[in-house]
Design a protein around this motif. Structure first.
Motif, PDB file in Angstrom:
ATOM      1  N   ASN A  97     -57.504   0.532  21.794  1.00  0.00           N
ATOM      2  CA  ASN A  97     -56.300   0.054  21.124  1.00  0.00           C
ATOM      3  C   ASN A  97     -56.183   0.459  19.664  1.00  0.00           C
ATOM      4  O   ASN A  97     -55.134   0.268  19.054  1.00  0.00           O
ATOM      5  N   GLY A  98     -57.241   0.972  19.096  1.00  0.00           N
ATOM      6  CA  GLY A  98     -57.202   1.379  17.697  1.00  0.00           C
ATOM      7  C   GLY A  98     -57.134   0.190  16.759  1.00  0.00           C
ATOM      8  O   GLY A  98     -57.170  -0.965  17.161  1.00  0.00           O
ATOM      9  N   VAL A  99     -57.047   0.510  15.487  1.00  0.00           N
ATOM     10  CA  VAL A  99     -56.994  -0.504  14.431  1.00  0.00           C
ATOM     11  C   VAL A  99     -55.551  -0.649  13.990  1.00  0.00           C
ATOM     12  O   VAL A  99     -54.868   0.331  13.754  1.00  0.00           O
ATOM     13  N   ARG A 100     -55.093  -1.890  13.885  1.00  0.00           N
ATOM     14  CA  ARG A 100     -53.744  -2.154  13.374  1.00  0.00           C
ATOM     15  C   ARG A 100     -53.850  -3.051  12.165  1.00  0.00           C
ATOM     16  O   ARG A 100     -54.747  -3.877  12.069  1.00  0.00           O
ATOM     17  N   ALA A 101     -52.938  -2.912  11.284  1.00  0.00           N
ATOM     18  CA  ALA A 101     -52.859  -3.740  10.076  1.00  0.00           C
ATOM     19  C   ALA A 101     -54.121  -3.625   9.222  1.00  0.00           C
ATOM     20  O   ALA A 101     -54.409  -4.495   8.415  1.00  0.00           O
ATOM     21  N   GLY A 102     -54.891  -2.568   9.455  1.00  0.00           N
ATOM     22  CA  GLY A 102     -56.046  -2.303   8.606  1.00  0.00           C
ATOM     23  C   GLY A 102     -57.218  -3.248   8.762  1.00  0.00           C
ATOM     24  O   GLY A 102     -58.117  -3.242   7.945  1.00  0.00           O
ATOM     25  N   LEU A 103     -57.257  -4.057   9.810  1.00  0.00           N
ATOM     26  CA  LEU A 103     -58.317  -5.043   9.976  1.00  0.00           C
ATOM     27  C   LEU A 103     -59.047  -4.797  11.288  1.00  0.00           C
ATOM     28  O   LEU A 103     -58.433  -4.608  12.333  1.00  0.00           O
ATOM     29  N   ARG A 104     -60.371  -4.812  11.211  1.00  0.00           N
ATOM     30  CA  ARG A 104     -61.202  -4.641  12.395  1.00  0.00           C
ATOM     31  C   ARG A 104     -62.343  -5.639  12.328  1.00  0.00           C
ATOM     32  O   ARG A 104     -62.970  -5.801  11.284  1.00  0.00           O
ATOM     33  N   PHE A 105     -62.632  -6.315  13.449  1.00  0.00           N
ATOM     34  CA  PHE A 105     -63.768  -7.221  13.537  1.00  0.00           C
ATOM     35  C   PHE A 105     -64.964  -6.415  14.025  1.00  0.00           C
ATOM     36  O   PHE A 105     -64.855  -5.630  14.958  1.00  0.00           O
ATOM     37  N   ARG A 106     -66.114  -6.673  13.415  1.00  0.00           N
ATOM     38  CA  ARG A 106     -67.335  -5.999  13.832  1.00  0.00           C
ATOM     39  C   ARG A 106     -68.487  -6.980  13.721  1.00  0.00           C
ATOM     40  O   ARG A 106     -68.602  -7.715  12.742  1.00  0.00           O
TER      41      ARG A 106
END
Length: 193
Positions: A97-106
């Motif tokens: 799905n890629g990254v949206r709104a510049g936020l990614r959980f890791r």
């Protein structure tokens, strides 16, 4: 509303985090996985609250995964397995799905705290870069990934060292016994005089 914790002065807007959680929960990987949704919610909330120190296997098992208070994290790897599964699902989600709104959980390997990474929207998963150190939810204290000598590594090293010492001792004793038996004037036979 900006999020402030004891570990980071500013990480962004809570609405962005809630929107990302909703987006993740509507993905096929999470739609029929209530345990994973509950676990992710728990880890995100504790990370935002700056409670990285509370994110231990026992607390996760009892508070997030519904295990009984007599749960023994030393004997049962269930929390570690579930967090590993969640880590894999998040990687799969962002890969598809890629990254949206510049936020990614890791969730870093060897840790339970959620890191919030800032990345350009719609960029490849591998290109996501961690946020500035001050923008990460928690300082990661207690993460085994930060220390090259993890507890398990130290235990294995100590066991290997012990085995090597025992082998050396037995070899030394055997060689000492052979050397004294070969010495001139050594007595032969049991009780010989």
């Amino acid at each position: 509303m900006a999020i402030f914790t004891e570990h980071s002065p500013y990480i962004g807007d809570r609405r962005d985090i809630d929107a990302e959680i909703a987006r993740i929960f509507h993905a096929p990987q999470f739609e029929n996985a209530p345990v994973m949704r509950g676990l992710l919610s728990f880890l995100v909330e504790k990370s935002i609250a700056g409670e990285a120190h509370r994110l231990k296997a026992y607390a996760i098992a009892v508070d997030a995964l519904g295990r009984d208070p007599d749960f023994d994290a030393r004997l049962n790897s269930y929390p570690r397995v579930q967090v590993g599964r969640l880590r894999k699902l998040l990687d799969e989600f962002y890969g598809e799905n890629g990254v949206r709104a510049g936020l990614r959980f890791r969730i870093p390997k060897g840790a339970y705290v959620v890191d919030f990474e800032m990345a350009a929207a719609d960029e490849d998963d591998d290109a996501a870069v961690p946020a500035e150190p001050a923008a990460v939810i928690a300082d990661g204290a207690g993460r085994s990934g930060d220390n090259p000598w993890q507890i398990g590594d130290l235990g294995r090293f100590a066991a290997a060292l012990f085995v090597a010492a025992m082998i050396a001792l037995f070899a030394w004793q055997a060689m000492s016994g052979l050397a004294s038996a070969d010495a001139p004037g050594a007595e032969t036979g049991y009780g010989a005089r």
